[in-house]
Write an enzyme that holds these catalytic residues in place. Sequence first.
Site, PDB file in Angstrom:
ATOM      1  CB  VAL A  29      -0.894   0.044   1.268  1.00  0.00           C
ATOM      2  CG1 VAL A  29      -1.785   1.266   1.262  1.00  0.00           C
ATOM      3  CG2 VAL A  29      -1.741  -1.205   1.387  1.00  0.00           C
ATOM      4  CG  ASP A  30       4.629   3.132   2.564  1.00  0.00           C
ATOM      5  OD1 ASP A  30       4.239   4.282   2.298  1.00  0.00           O
ATOM      6  OD2 ASP A  30       5.554   2.884   3.365  1.00  0.00           O
TER       7      ASP A  30
ATOM      8  CE1 TYR B 215       6.786  -4.039   8.362  1.00  0.00           C
ATOM      9  CE2 TYR B 215       5.173  -2.773   9.590  1.00  0.00           C
ATOM     10  CZ  TYR B 215       6.398  -2.856   8.961  1.00  0.00           C
ATOM     11  OH  TYR B 215       7.232  -1.751   8.932  1.00  0.00           O
TER      12      TYR B 215
HETATM   13  N1  AR6 Z   1      -5.104  -1.155  -1.789  1.00  0.00           N
HETATM   14  C1  AR6 Z   1      -5.583  -1.863  -0.733  1.00  0.00           C
HETATM   15  N2  AR6 Z   1      -4.892  -2.857  -0.119  1.00  0.00           N
HETATM   16  C2  AR6 Z   1      -3.656  -3.141  -0.604  1.00  0.00           C
HETATM   17  C3  AR6 Z   1      -3.078  -2.437  -1.702  1.00  0.00           C
HETATM   18  C4  AR6 Z   1      -3.853  -1.410  -2.300  1.00  0.00           C
HETATM   19  N3  AR6 Z   1      -3.405  -0.689  -3.338  1.00  0.00           N
HETATM   20  N4  AR6 Z   1      -1.839  -2.971  -1.933  1.00  0.00           N
HETATM   21  C5  AR6 Z   1      -1.642  -3.957  -1.015  1.00  0.00           C
HETATM   22  N5  AR6 Z   1      -2.741  -4.077  -0.230  1.00  0.00           N
HETATM   23  P1  AR6 Z   1       1.369  -4.074   3.164  1.00  0.00           P
HETATM   24  P2  AR6 Z   1       2.039  -4.060   6.041  1.00  0.00           P
HETATM   25  C6  AR6 Z   1      -2.983  -4.968   0.925  1.00  0.00           C
HETATM   26  O1  AR6 Z   1       2.492  -5.008   2.871  1.00  0.00           O
HETATM   27  O2  AR6 Z   1       1.826  -5.523   6.148  1.00  0.00           O
HETATM   28  C7  AR6 Z   1       5.667  -1.600   3.238  1.00  0.00           C
HETATM   29  O3  AR6 Z   1       6.865  -1.851   2.587  1.00  0.00           O
HETATM   30  C8  AR6 Z   1      -2.111  -6.191   1.056  1.00  0.00           C
HETATM   31  O4  AR6 Z   1      -2.637  -7.260   0.277  1.00  0.00           O
HETATM   32  O5  AR6 Z   1       1.137  -2.935   2.252  1.00  0.00           O
HETATM   33  O6  AR6 Z   1       1.442  -3.171   7.089  1.00  0.00           O
HETATM   34  C9  AR6 Z   1       5.763  -0.469   4.242  1.00  0.00           C
HETATM   35  O7  AR6 Z   1       6.700   0.496   3.859  1.00  0.00           O
HETATM   36  C10 AR6 Z   1      -2.194  -6.482   2.554  1.00  0.00           C
HETATM   37  O8  AR6 Z   1      -3.365  -7.240   2.860  1.00  0.00           O
HETATM   38  O9  AR6 Z   1       1.503  -3.429   4.640  1.00  0.00           O
HETATM   39  C11 AR6 Z   1       6.163  -1.173   5.504  1.00  0.00           C
HETATM   40  O10 AR6 Z   1       7.566  -1.329   5.572  1.00  0.00           O
HETATM   41  C12 AR6 Z   1      -2.373  -5.098   3.179  1.00  0.00           C
HETATM   42  O11 AR6 Z   1      -2.694  -4.230   2.098  1.00  0.00           O
HETATM   43  C13 AR6 Z   1       5.500  -2.513   5.386  1.00  0.00           C
HETATM   44  O12 AR6 Z   1       5.309  -2.758   4.003  1.00  0.00           O
HETATM   45  C14 AR6 Z   1      -1.137  -4.568   3.908  1.00  0.00           C
HETATM   46  O13 AR6 Z   1       0.047  -4.974   3.245  1.00  0.00           O
HETATM   47  C15 AR6 Z   1       4.135  -2.532   6.045  1.00  0.00           C
HETATM   48  O14 AR6 Z   1       3.602  -3.831   5.982  1.00  0.00           O
END
Ligand code: AR6
Length: 178
Positions: free
Chosen positions: A39-40, A129
Site C-alpha cells: 500500500v505504501d 508484516y
Molecule cells: N489497496 C488496498 N490494499 C492493498 C493495496 C492497495 N493498493 N496494496 C496492497 N494491499 P502491506 P504491512 C494490501 O504489505 O503488512 C511496506 O513496505 C495487502 O494485500 O502494504 O502493514 C511499508 O513500507 C495487505 O493485505 O503493509 C512497511 O515497511 C495489506 O494491504 C510494510 O510494508 C497490507 O500490506 C508494512 O507492511
Amino acid sequence: MRVQIGNQTVELHQGDITLEGVDAIVNAANSRLAGGGGVDGAIHRRGGPAVMAETDAKYPDGCPTGSAVISIGGNLPARYVIHAVGPVWSGGGRGEAELLAGAYRRSLELAVEHDCRAIAFPALSTGAYRYPMDRAARVALSTAIDFLKKNRKPELVRFVLFDAGAYGAFAAALEELT
Ligand code: AR6
C-alpha cells in the site's frame, strides 16, 4: 457489506485504496516513514513527491509502532493520507494486537481532529508484516466499532480489502462482531 453503528457506518469494499475519494485514506507505513512496497508504494506513486516531502519535514523522527501521523494527499483523490504504523507479527506474544489496535485508534482520532467525514483503511500489517488476516480483521473491526460507539465522527469507516481472501476474512469478522 455494510453495518450501521448508530448513525455511523462501517463498510467493506474490495479494491485499491489509492482510488478512494474519501476525506482520508490510511497508509500501511513503517516507523521511519521511509516508503516501501504494498500500500505504501502505491500511495506514494499515485500521491506524488509532495506527500513524502511533507512527512519528511513534519515528522523527521518518523512515527512509533502502534500510532499514526497525517499528511496532505498530494495527487490522490483523498484530501489526507494518515500514515499508520502497525506491528510486525511475531507470534502474538509481543503486544501485536494492542499495537495494531493503537494504529487504528490513532488514525481515527486524527480523522476526527481534521474534520474527516469518511476514512478508508487497508488491512494494516497483513502484508509484509505478516499479521494473520483473520486475527487482524477482528482487531481492526472491533477497534473501529468501539471508536464509533464512543465518538460521533467519522460518519463512515470503510475497509478497502485488496483481494477476495481479505474481504472474506473481514466479512466473517464483521458478522461475528455485530
Ligand atoms: N489497496 C488496498 N490494499 C492493498 C493495496 C492497495 N493498493 N496494496 C496492497 N494491499 P502491506 P504491512 C494490501 O504489505 O503488512 C511496506 O513496505 C495487502 O494485500 O502494504 O502493514 C511499508 O513500507 C495487505 O493485505 O503493509 C512497511 O515497511 C495489506 O494491504 C510494510 O510494508 C497490507 O500490506 C508494512 O507492511
